[in-house]
Design a protein around this motif. Structure first.
Motif, PDB file in Angstrom:
ATOM      1  N   GLU A 253      48.121 -11.764   9.411  1.00 11.62           N
ATOM      2  CA  GLU A 253      47.098 -11.671   8.365  1.00 11.62           C
ATOM      3  C   GLU A 253      46.830 -10.225   7.977  1.00 11.62           C
ATOM      4  OE1 GLU A 253      44.523 -15.682   9.613  1.00 11.62           O
ATOM      5  OE2 GLU A 253      43.765 -13.656  10.012  1.00 11.62           O
TER       6      GLU A 253
ATOM      7  N   LEU B 174      49.764  -8.891   5.812  1.00  7.06           N
ATOM      8  CA  LEU B 174      49.683  -9.422   4.446  1.00  7.06           C
ATOM      9  C   LEU B 174      48.554  -8.765   3.663  1.00  7.06           C
ATOM     10  CD1 LEU B 174      50.320 -13.225   5.096  1.00  7.06           C
ATOM     11  CD2 LEU B 174      51.864 -11.590   4.017  1.00  7.06           C
TER      12      LEU B 174
ATOM     13  N   VAL C 165      43.028 -12.397   4.036  1.00  7.50           N
ATOM     14  CA  VAL C 165      44.028 -13.457   4.108  1.00  7.50           C
ATOM     15  C   VAL C 165      43.703 -14.341   5.299  1.00  7.50           C
ATOM     16  CG1 VAL C 165      46.477 -14.005   4.329  1.00  7.50           C
ATOM     17  CG2 VAL C 165      45.771 -11.970   3.058  1.00  7.50           C
TER      18      VAL C 165
ATOM     19  N   VAL D  91      43.759 -16.688   0.085  1.00  3.91           N
ATOM     20  CA  VAL D  91      43.680 -15.247  -0.171  1.00  3.91           C
ATOM     21  C   VAL D  91      42.442 -14.989  -1.023  1.00  3.91           C
ATOM     22  CG1 VAL D  91      44.844 -13.223  -1.093  1.00  3.91           C
ATOM     23  CG2 VAL D  91      46.186 -15.063  -0.069  1.00  3.91           C
TER      24      VAL D  91
ATOM     25  N   VAL E 240      52.962 -14.405   0.086  1.00  2.38           N
ATOM     26  CA  VAL E 240      52.373 -15.056   1.265  1.00  2.38           C
ATOM     27  C   VAL E 240      53.256 -16.198   1.752  1.00  2.38           C
ATOM     28  CG1 VAL E 240      50.358 -16.294   2.114  1.00  2.38           C
ATOM     29  CG2 VAL E 240      50.052 -14.368   0.553  1.00  2.38           C
TER      30      VAL E 240
ATOM     31  N   VAL F 242      49.223 -22.288  -1.133  1.00  7.11           N
ATOM     32  CA  VAL F 242      48.565 -20.982  -1.129  1.00  7.11           C
ATOM     33  C   VAL F 242      47.525 -20.965  -2.241  1.00  7.11           C
ATOM     34  CG1 VAL F 242      48.873 -18.484  -1.328  1.00  7.11           C
ATOM     35  CG2 VAL F 242      50.658 -19.878  -0.265  1.00  7.11           C
TER      36      VAL F 242
END
Length: 554
Positions: A143, A146, A161, A182, A204, A216
């Motif tokens: 996480e 990202l 994230v 996100v 992602v 997502v």
């Protein structure tokens, strides 16, 4: 003579040792003014030196957390690097000459650490941690990585994230797919287009194994959903691409018109616009056609053929009158080739019998045509072009310029050029309209900016304002406070009146013992003073000499 009188010169030499006594003899008001002026001058000099030593400051780090900002300031203080705060403490500024040096030194110390942690969490794995703790640490690191990747975008100020990674089991059909959410905080005035949101989604989904882009979700700081369930479908969500494609078509046709007509009518004498009707509909058709076999046998498609033949017979049975004649085989019947026909002979006995059968089955192919048609997307259905041409400028022999409309023949030629440039198709319903009209050109007023309002002059004045102001304050302090006090301290004694020169000289005379041998410098000074006094006031000198001779005081 045992005693001698030393006469004072009208312009005695400066006495450095008497400066303190002269300043002490000044009035209290003058002393206060002199001290205040000197203190102000010292302050101005210090201010100018500090201002000149500040230099140009540049940003060392921006958007820092409180923890990182405090650690960086502590290190800068240890390195003796001056710093400033900006943007409410979110940015730290240092002198421009020390920016790169400070960054390298702070990077060697691991600063700034940042509030987001990534895979460096795996470096500090503890002994004896459980499998759940290891999975959780890996998830936190992923996480964080990202988040760092997403916040590197120009429009994103911060991001969070959240990954949902289900446990893997041995049953493939029962395994749950991972998902992600996100949350983005954008800079004020910044937005993300569909392509950027799709990029975040695929970033992602590609970072997590077996994650579908549809799983997502991307939200902004206001809670609005930026992504849609169809983000992962390559055939959907092409609105922005469709609009971009239409704009490219229209701008391409407009560019063709300008490139073709500008050399004819002039650069600023043409305005053109093209509107394209583009069909983005997607259709697919499938058809099957069956046709009978036609034509001769050569064109017939034979699929299969089956023929069955069977035959059978029995032996002849005896018949007739028993005897020798019946035991003889019958004579075959004969017929004359010419002449009258003779009657056939009668059968002399029974003959043999036979039978046969033939079956034929033929299968032919039936024609079948399967056709699948997919229409192309983005085809131009119709084009509409509108062109406005300015009047021609004509200058006569006297130099006067007038605007003359274009003729009908010239307008027809321009219309034909426009039609050819865009690929005019009348059957498609295209339309081209070219008109001639005078352009209304408003005169642009030339702005004569005074030299004191020009940007470079204003910047120079701003840069010189501080030192010029400090220098002006220093001059005012010196000429208003320091100089009058020094002038009063070093002012010479008031000259005596003409009738009182003798009294002043006599009263100021000092009886000094005459040494046995006078030194040359002092004797010369006394002689010079006596000569000056004798030249300026001979009566006083005569009176003094008379008193010396008579032995009485003047």
């Amino acid at each position: 003579m045992d005693n001698a009188v030393a006469l004072k010169s009208p312009n005695p030499p400066a006495d450095p040792a008497g400066l303190g006594s002269r300043l002490a003899a000044l009035p209290a008001k003058s002393k206060f003014t002199l001290g205040l002026g000197l203190a102000a001058l010292v302050g101005v000099v210090l201010a100018m030196s500090m201002w000149s030593s500040q230099g140009d400051y540049k940003v060392l780090y921006a958007n820092l957390s409180d923890k990182d900002g405090g650690a960086i300031i502590a290190q800068l203080s240890q390195m003796n690097v001056p710093y400033r705060h900006a943007d409410g403490g979110a940015a730290i500024l240092v002198p421009a000459a020390k920016v790169h040096d400070a960054r390298l030194k702070l990077a060697s110390l691991g600063l700034p650490k940042g509030s987001v942690v990534g895979f460096e969490l795996m470096d500090n794995s503890r002994f004896g941690q459980t499998q759940f703790q290891e999975r959780l640490t890996f998830q936190r690191g992923l996480e964080g990585e990202l988040t760092r990747s997403i916040t590197s975008m120009a429009a994103v100020q911060s991001a969070r994230v959240h990954l949902a990674l289900p446990n893997q089991n041995g049953f493939f059909r029962e395994q749950q797919k991972p998902s992600a959410s996100v949350l983005l905080s954008l800079h004020p005035g910044r937005t993300l287009d569909r392509a950027q949101v799709a990029g975040i989604v695929h970033l992602v989904s590609s970072s997590v194994p077996e994650m579908n882009p549809k799983a997502v979700s991307v939200l902004d700081q206001s809670g609005a959903l930026l992504s849609s369930p169809a983000e992962g479908n390559a055939g959907a969500g092409l609105d922005a691409q469709q609009l971009q494609y239409v704009n490219q078509i229209e701008s391409g046709y407009s560019k063709r018109i300008f490139e073709l007509l500008e050399p004819v009518v002039g650069r600023e004498n043409l305005r053109a616009t093209v509107t394209a009707d583009v069909d983005f509909a997607q259709s697919e058709a499938t058809s099957e056609e069956f046709k009978p076999n036609q034509g001769n046998g050569a064109s017939v498609a034979l699929r299969s053929q089956q023929t069955t033949e069977s035959s059978g017979g029995s032996a002849a049975t005896p018949s007739g009158v028993p005897g020798a004649a019946s035991n003889q085989p019958p004579v075959p019947a004969t017929a004359p080739l010419t002449g009258a026909a003779q009657p056939l002979q009668a059968a002399q006995g029974g003959g043999a019998s036979s039978s046969s059968r033939r079956d034929a089955v033929t299968n032919y192919e039936v024609d079948k045509t399967v056709r699948v048609t997919r229409n192309a997307t983005g085809t131009v259905k119709r084009l509409n072009a509108a062109v406005v041409v300015n009047n021609r400028s004509v200058t006569d022999a006297k130099g006067k310029t007038t605007q003359v409309p274009l003729s009908t023949d010239e307008m027809d030629k321009l219309t034909a050029l426009v039609q050819e440039s865009i690929g005019f198709n009348k059957e498609r319903g295209d339309s081209v309209k070219v008109i001639n009209a005078p352009f209304k050109i408003e005169p642009v007023a030339k702005l004569d900016t005074p030299w004191w309002k020009q940007p470079e002059v204003v910047d120079m004045l701003r840069a010189a304002a501080v030192p010029a102001g400090l220098a002006l304050v220093a001059l005012l302090v010196f000429f208003g406070a320091v100089r009058p006090a020094l002038k009063a301290a070093f002012a010479p004694a008031a000259a005596p009146a003409p009738g009182s020169n003798l009294n002043a000289v006599v009263s100021d005379a000092e009886l000094l013992p005459v040494p046995a041998r006078l030194e040359a410098p002092k004797m010369s000074e006394q002689l010079i003073g006596a000569r000056v006094l004798a030249k300026e006031n001979p009566a006083a000198v005569a009176s003094i000499v008379r008193g010396w001779v008579s032995g009485s005081e003047g």
